[in-house]
Write an enzyme that holds these catalytic residues in place. Sequence first.
Site, mmCIF file in Angstrom:
data_model
loop_
_atom_site.group_PDB
_atom_site.id
_atom_site.type_symbol
_atom_site.label_atom_id
_atom_site.label_comp_id
_atom_site.label_asym_id
_atom_site.label_seq_id
_atom_site.Cartn_x
_atom_site.Cartn_y
_atom_site.Cartn_z
ATOM 1 N N ASP A 197 0.732 -1.231 0.024
ATOM 2 C CA ASP A 197 0.045 0.106 0.074
ATOM 3 C C ASP A 197 0.784 1.179 -0.039
ATOM 4 O OD1 ASP A 197 -2.151 1.734 0.245
ATOM 5 O OD2 ASP A 197 -2.336 1.315 2.493
HETATM 6 C C1 SPV Z 1 -6.711 1.611 4.587
HETATM 7 O O1 SPV Z 1 -7.605 0.965 5.223
HETATM 8 O O2 SPV Z 1 -6.152 1.442 3.708
HETATM 9 C C2 SPV Z 1 -6.373 2.749 5.674
HETATM 10 C C3 SPV Z 1 -6.256 2.514 7.042
HETATM 11 O O3 SPV Z 1 -5.931 3.685 5.213
HETATM 12 S S1 SPV Z 1 -4.685 1.956 7.577
HETATM 13 O O4 SPV Z 1 -4.392 0.522 6.961
HETATM 14 O O5 SPV Z 1 -4.973 1.903 9.001
HETATM 15 O O6 SPV Z 1 -3.748 3.089 7.266
HETATM 16 MG MG MG Z 2 -5.319 3.597 3.077
#
Ligand code: SPV
Ligand code: MG
Length: 300
Positions: free
Chosen positions: A53
């Site tokens: 991510d």
């Molecule tokens: C997501 O679910 O992508 C978020 C929340 O942004 S976190 O993973 O906690 O950053």
């Molecule tokens: Mg996120």
Amino acid sequence: MSGGLRSSLRGQGGIVVGGAHDALSARLVEEAGFDAVWLSSLGVSTALRAVPDLNLVTMTEMLEVGRNIVGRVRIPVIADCENGYGDARNVFYMVQEFERAGVGAACFEDNEYPKRNSFYEMDRDLISIGEMEAKIDAAVSARQSGEFAIIARTEALIAGLGVPAAVERARAYEETGADAVVVHARSWALLEQFLAVWTGKVPLVVIPTMFAEIGTERLFAAGFKMVIYANQALRAALRAMAEALGAIRQGGGCAGLGERLASLKELEALVGADGLMLEVPRPRFAARRPRHGPAPDVAR
Ligand code: SPV
Ligand code: MG
């Protein structure tokens, strides 16, 4: 939840949101009784592309998943718009696109581009307060409906900037016009320190991934308005899929899986296929077709 997300944020009671990464998980979030769906960047990065991510998934990909979800659930969808995919201009178009897709809120954070997921133990920098204010301004002016909510998120605690910096940012985002502010943290102790000095009025949002022992009611009682369970469905699915696949390979077949599998009927019901089994009237052109023999020549 009646009305839109913005009304709910101003109304009574807490809002409980479930994370989803596709239309199927969003349907399950709805079936489980959550108030809204969180379209998670971590979820889409992991499930759609199996990549970290890190802004590797594009806005267009997030929008596409958002549209799929909006088409299949009745509860509102909150789009995790990460860092807004650029500067204030990008945020302006981003809000237009997500609102047009039928999403009920856009949430974006003050992470620099490219961002790192909040749980990755990596150094990170935030954009300035002024840059984030410009993004919030752009988002507010881009929305068409008074029900579309703009949610600003500060990563000050994640970036190790401390509680005073988080308070300063949350206050600035409130004053600029955010309908809610996410104060993201990996530790409940830090959030308690934040709450002890926070005097603002904007609804606060919490993502309790790293302090699972603090239950929903306690989070509401502490002062949060919205709780987002961002990735639990994804992680449950991951474990269940891996276990089932492993059991098939080790057991030489699927006979032993039994109750661990959803039935095909459950699957059909979830996507509405059970309704398709009804008798439907035959289309008129079919009635004109000879019962046996070739179809009429459509060119004539
Ligand atoms: C997501 O679910 O992508 C978020 C929340 O942004 S976190 O993973 O906690 O950053
Ligand atoms: Mg996120």
